[in-house]
Design an enzyme around this catalytic site. Structure first.
Site, PDB file in Angstrom:
ATOM      1  N   ASN A  51      48.705 105.936  64.176  1.00 58.85           N
ATOM      2  CA  ASN A  51      47.785 104.683  64.720  1.00 58.85           C
ATOM      3  C   ASN A  51      48.515 103.812  64.061  1.00 58.85           C
ATOM      4  OD1 ASN A  51      45.667 103.062  65.183  1.00 58.85           O
ATOM      5  ND2 ASN A  51      44.259 104.947  64.991  1.00 58.85           N
ATOM      6  N   THR A  71      50.958  99.481  73.208  1.00 58.31           N
ATOM      7  CA  THR A  71      51.432  97.887  73.265  1.00 58.31           C
ATOM      8  C   THR A  71      52.073  97.640  74.628  1.00 58.31           C
ATOM      9  OG1 THR A  71      51.122  98.006  71.005  1.00 58.31           O
ATOM     10  CG2 THR A  71      52.299  96.149  71.979  1.00 58.31           C
ATOM     11  N   CYS A 109      41.501 104.384  62.470  1.00 54.67           N
ATOM     12  CA  CYS A 109      41.467 102.870  62.584  1.00 54.67           C
ATOM     13  C   CYS A 109      41.461 102.281  61.567  1.00 54.67           C
ATOM     14  CB  CYS A 109      40.371 102.766  63.690  1.00 54.67           C
ATOM     15  SG  CYS A 109      40.146 101.014  64.335  1.00 54.67           S
ATOM     16  N   ASN A 137      46.252  93.894  65.926  1.00 54.21           N
ATOM     17  CA  ASN A 137      44.832  93.610  66.699  1.00 54.21           C
ATOM     18  C   ASN A 137      43.857  94.108  65.460  1.00 54.21           C
ATOM     19  OD1 ASN A 137      43.074  96.067  67.441  1.00 54.21           O
ATOM     20  ND2 ASN A 137      45.225  96.823  67.427  1.00 54.21           N
TER      21      ASN A 137
HETATM   22  C1  LIG Z   1      44.540  96.611  71.201  1.00 54.28           C
HETATM   23  C2  LIG Z   1      44.605  97.824  70.667  1.00 54.28           C
HETATM   24  C3  LIG Z   1      43.484  98.811  70.791  1.00 54.28           C
HETATM   25  C4  LIG Z   1      43.496  99.929  70.118  1.00 54.28           C
HETATM   26  N1  LIG Z   1      42.631 100.738  70.074  1.00 54.28           N
HETATM   27  C5  LIG Z   1      42.435 102.016  69.578  1.00 54.28           C
HETATM   28  C6  LIG Z   1      41.341 103.188  69.741  1.00 54.28           C
HETATM   29  O1  LIG Z   1      40.459 102.581  70.332  1.00 54.28           O
HETATM   30  N2  LIG Z   1      41.537 104.077  69.050  1.00 54.28           N
HETATM   31  C7  LIG Z   1      42.750 104.595  68.430  1.00 54.28           C
HETATM   32  O2  LIG Z   1      42.682 105.784  68.143  1.00 54.28           O
HETATM   33  N3  LIG Z   1      43.669 103.929  68.477  1.00 54.28           N
HETATM   34  C8  LIG Z   1      43.637 102.527  69.025  1.00 54.28           C
HETATM   35  N4  LIG Z   1      44.859 101.905  68.756  1.00 54.28           N
HETATM   36  C9  LIG Z   1      46.063 102.466  68.405  1.00 54.28           C
HETATM   37  C10 LIG Z   1      46.974 102.710  69.517  1.00 54.28           C
HETATM   38  O3  LIG Z   1      46.433 103.835  70.389  1.00 54.28           O
HETATM   39  C11 LIG Z   1      48.351 103.477  68.979  1.00 54.28           C
HETATM   40  O4  LIG Z   1      48.335 104.619  68.231  1.00 54.28           O
HETATM   41  C12 LIG Z   1      48.931 102.285  68.277  1.00 54.28           C
HETATM   42  O5  LIG Z   1      49.003 101.217  69.041  1.00 54.28           O
HETATM   43  C13 LIG Z   1      50.586 102.538  68.186  1.00 54.28           C
HETATM   44  O6  LIG Z   1      51.345 102.818  69.473  1.00 54.28           O
HETATM   45  P1  LIG Z   1      51.924 101.547  70.324  1.00 54.28           P
HETATM   46  O7  LIG Z   1      52.830 100.759  69.102  1.00 54.28           O
HETATM   47  O8  LIG Z   1      52.735 101.856  71.346  1.00 54.28           O
HETATM   48  O9  LIG Z   1      50.912 100.363  70.658  1.00 54.28           O
HETATM   49  C14 LIG Z   1      44.795 100.367  69.545  1.00 54.28           C
HETATM   50  C15 LIG Z   1      45.836  99.533  69.525  1.00 54.28           C
HETATM   51  C16 LIG Z   1      45.911  98.541  70.044  1.00 54.28           C
HETATM   52  C17 LIG Z   1      47.280  97.591  70.128  1.00 54.28           C
END
Ligand SMILES: Cc1cc2nc3c(=O)[nH]c(=O)nc-3n(C[C@H](O)[C@H](O)[C@H](O)COP(=O)(O)O)c2cc1C
Length: 291
Positions: A189, A263, A127, A67
């Protein structure tokens, strides 16, 4: 089963939260009551409205997704009036994810959140999808130390620093955040990734690169939580590819005090509560992980 935990002085009903950017205060409550979770972590919020990046912003990959949303959000004032009040009225424990392009941005958002009923702050210094701020801070121990220290000086709210995996040694960044006064850490992240369109020969995402999340990154996240939890004395919220209660349990074994579901909720909107129930079953089967 007693599932409550305490993290940075705040009691959570259980050890599950949502990962920032994957919980919607408008849509997620259609699928579950946000007050059932230990906490809900909301999308990164900046001083003013940010429009985010051009589309396409999302690409699927094997066992995950890329993303490059670019922290689209309505700005902190609108966040405080709408989202925060709605979630607090619903009885949720709320963690606000704070974003910025520069130090002053983070300070402005935190000053405004400090006088609200938000429960905890999470500094997104990780990020990969914004040109300034975000990961540019999170890869530099001095910048993380300085920012954490300045934020801690202006707020009484517990501060979680969210770490980037896109570094040579995450333990150095974790130590800098702890030295700066962080009350907790969250990791990981997303990892920087790219897909290329075979017909055009150009990157699929308009931004070029994006952040890789989902099951593909879980072993990396587990190893980082394992190492960081043994190198700092503050609690860790672990995340990265949690799809099931067994995944969540694995993070607790690695050393996390709590975990975030990200996710998975974009595939199954009920994932955070499903993972909670599966985690309860796992704890009954294998026992409570010892910290
Ligand atoms: C669509 C999307 C938007 C995200 N927006 C943020 C955000 O605004 N701030 C942040 O710290 N991490 C953001 N992340 C990262 C997630 O919070 C998380 O750290 C990362 O996706 C790993 O976890 P997961 O594999 O369970 O998604 C985002 C991830 C995704 C997929």
């Amino acid at each position: 089963m007693e599932m409550s935990i305490e993290i940075a002085g705040i009691r959570w009903k259980n050890s599950i939260t949502t990962a920032a950017g994957t919980f919607s205060y408008k849509d997620s409550p259609k699928y579950y009551d946000p007050a059932l979770l230990g906490a809900v972590t909301t999308k990164g919020v900046s001083p003013e409205r940010w429009a985010g990046n051009e589309i396409p912003r999302i690409a699927e990959v094997t066992s995950g997704m890329l993303n490059a949303v670019g922290l689209e959000n309505p700005g902190v004032d609108v966040y405080i009036e709408n989202e925060l009040q709605i979630l607090k009225a619903a009885g949720a424990t709320v963690i606000a994810n704070v974003a910025g392009h520069c130090k002053e941005d983070y300070l402005t958002v935190v000053r405004k959140l400090d006088i609200t009923n938000v429960d905890m702050l999470e500094l997104n210094v990780s990020c990969p999808n914004v040109r300034e701020g975000g990961m540019a801070f999170g890869v530099d121990p001095d910048a993380v130390y300085g920012l954490t220290q300045e934020i801690k000086a202006i707020t009484a709210k517990p501060v979680i620093v969210k770490l980037s995996p896109n570094v040579t040694d995450i333990c150095k960044i974790a130590a800098a955040a702890e030295r700066g006064g962080a009350d907790a850490l969250s990791l990981i992240n997303t990892l920087v990734g790219m897909r290329i369109d075979l017909k055009t020969g150009r990157p699929i995402l308009a931004n070029g690169t994006g952040g890789l999340s989902g099951p593909a990154i879980k072993p990396i996240a587990i190893s980082m939580v394992y190492r960081v939890s043994r190198s700092v004395g503050i609690p860790i919220i672990g995340m990265g590819g949690i799809m099931t209660g067994e995944d969540a349990y694995e993070f607790l074994l690695a050393g996390a005090t709590a975990v975030a579901v990200g996710t998975a909720a974009l595939i199954d909107p009920q994932a955070p509560v499903r993972v909670l129930h599966e985690l309860e079953a796992c704890i009954e089967k294998y026992g409570k992980p010892v910290e």
